[in-house]
Design an enzyme around this catalytic site. Structure first.
Site, PDB file in Angstrom:
ATOM      1  CG  ASP A  97      -1.619   1.239   1.488  1.00  0.00           C
ATOM      2  OD1 ASP A  97      -2.308   1.687   0.557  1.00  0.00           O
ATOM      3  OD2 ASP A  97      -1.510   1.819   2.594  1.00  0.00           O
ATOM      4  CG  ASP A 131      -2.131   7.489   0.136  1.00  0.00           C
ATOM      5  OD1 ASP A 131      -1.790   8.663   0.321  1.00  0.00           O
ATOM      6  OD2 ASP A 131      -2.414   7.014  -0.982  1.00  0.00           O
ATOM      7  CG  ASP A 177      -2.544   2.459   6.421  1.00  0.00           C
ATOM      8  OD1 ASP A 177      -2.373   2.295   5.198  1.00  0.00           O
ATOM      9  OD2 ASP A 177      -3.394   3.240   6.888  1.00  0.00           O
TER      10      ASP A 177
HETATM   11 MG   LIG Z   1      -3.008   3.158   3.393  1.00  0.00          MG
END
Ligand SMILES: [Mg+2]
Length: 229
Positions: A9, A11, A180
């Site tokens: 990922d 961001d 996250d």
């Molecule tokens: Mg993210």
């Protein structure tokens, strides 16, 4: 190496998206003539969060988020401002601001050449392409899957199927999704049937579902996870 294909990922995992968003928001507020962005940010966040949740549920296309969030913002505060101009300033601000978290480059440098590294990001094409170019992320990642270009977003397993096609095959038993977000990254990896590593720097409580394979609180713990037998 326990894992030979690493799907990252972007961001809040590799990139300080909070700093990026703060700078972009200031730029958008300037366009609207608002000099005190702090007092407006929490409401913007509520709008944005709700729209991204709709994207994850497959109810909204990522491109719609771009302007809709500022249309809703302008409506809510009864502003005399152009949501399209705000959205443009915001997108440029997002693309032009935000650095990789400290230590990320070192980890990626250690993994480069030892594993196939892929970026799988839910985001607007223009923003993510600006970041990829500015931070030279194509040094590390190929292919780069951007939901806004593929009309499918994590956690939909079809975004991983696109990656597999680009790679000419993706052995699931040695693939790892790192991110996250439990709702997009962990759920996405789970839906596709691969192991997951939850980057959880703020020690959030682990959700009941989806099942998560690994959890890391510091990013360089990834090196041990990837190499472990
Ligand atoms: Mg993210």
């Amino acid at each position: 190496m326990r894992y030979s294909t690493l799907l990252f990922d972007l961001d809040h995992t590799l990139l300080d998206s909070f700093a990026s968003e703060q700078a972009a928001f200031r730029a958008a507020m300037e366009v609207a003539g608002l000099s005190d962005p702090h007092s407006y940010f929490s409401h913007y966040e509520r709008i944005n969060h709700a729209l991204w949740a709709a994207v994850e549920r497959g109810e909204m296309h990522v491109d719609e988020v771009r302007v809709t969030r500022f249309e809703q913002f302008v409506d809510y505060f009864h502003l005399d401002a152009d949501p399209v101009a705000m959205a443009d300033a915001f997108v440029n601000g997002l693309g032009n601001n935000g650095e990789l978290f400290p230590g990320v480059v070192e980890v990626l440098d250690k993994l480069r050449g030892r594993a196939t590294m892929v970026l799988v990001t839910n985001g607007v094409s223009q923003v993510q392409r600006m970041r990829v170019a500015r931070l030279r992320l194509d040094r590390y990642f190929s292919p780069i899957a951007i939901s806004g270009e593929l009309d499918v977003a994590k956690p939909d397993p079809r975004i991983y199927e696109w990656v597999a096609e680009q790679l000419g095959g993706l052995p699931k038993e040695s693939a790892l999704m790192i991110g996250d977000s439990t709702s997009s990254d962990m759920q996405g990896g789970f839906n596709y049937g691969i192991d997951t590593a939850w980057y959880n720097p703020f020690h959030k409580p682990r959700p009941a579902s989806p099942e998560i394979t690994h959890e890391l609180h510091v990013f360089d713990a990834l090196l041990n996870i990837v190499a472990s037998e």
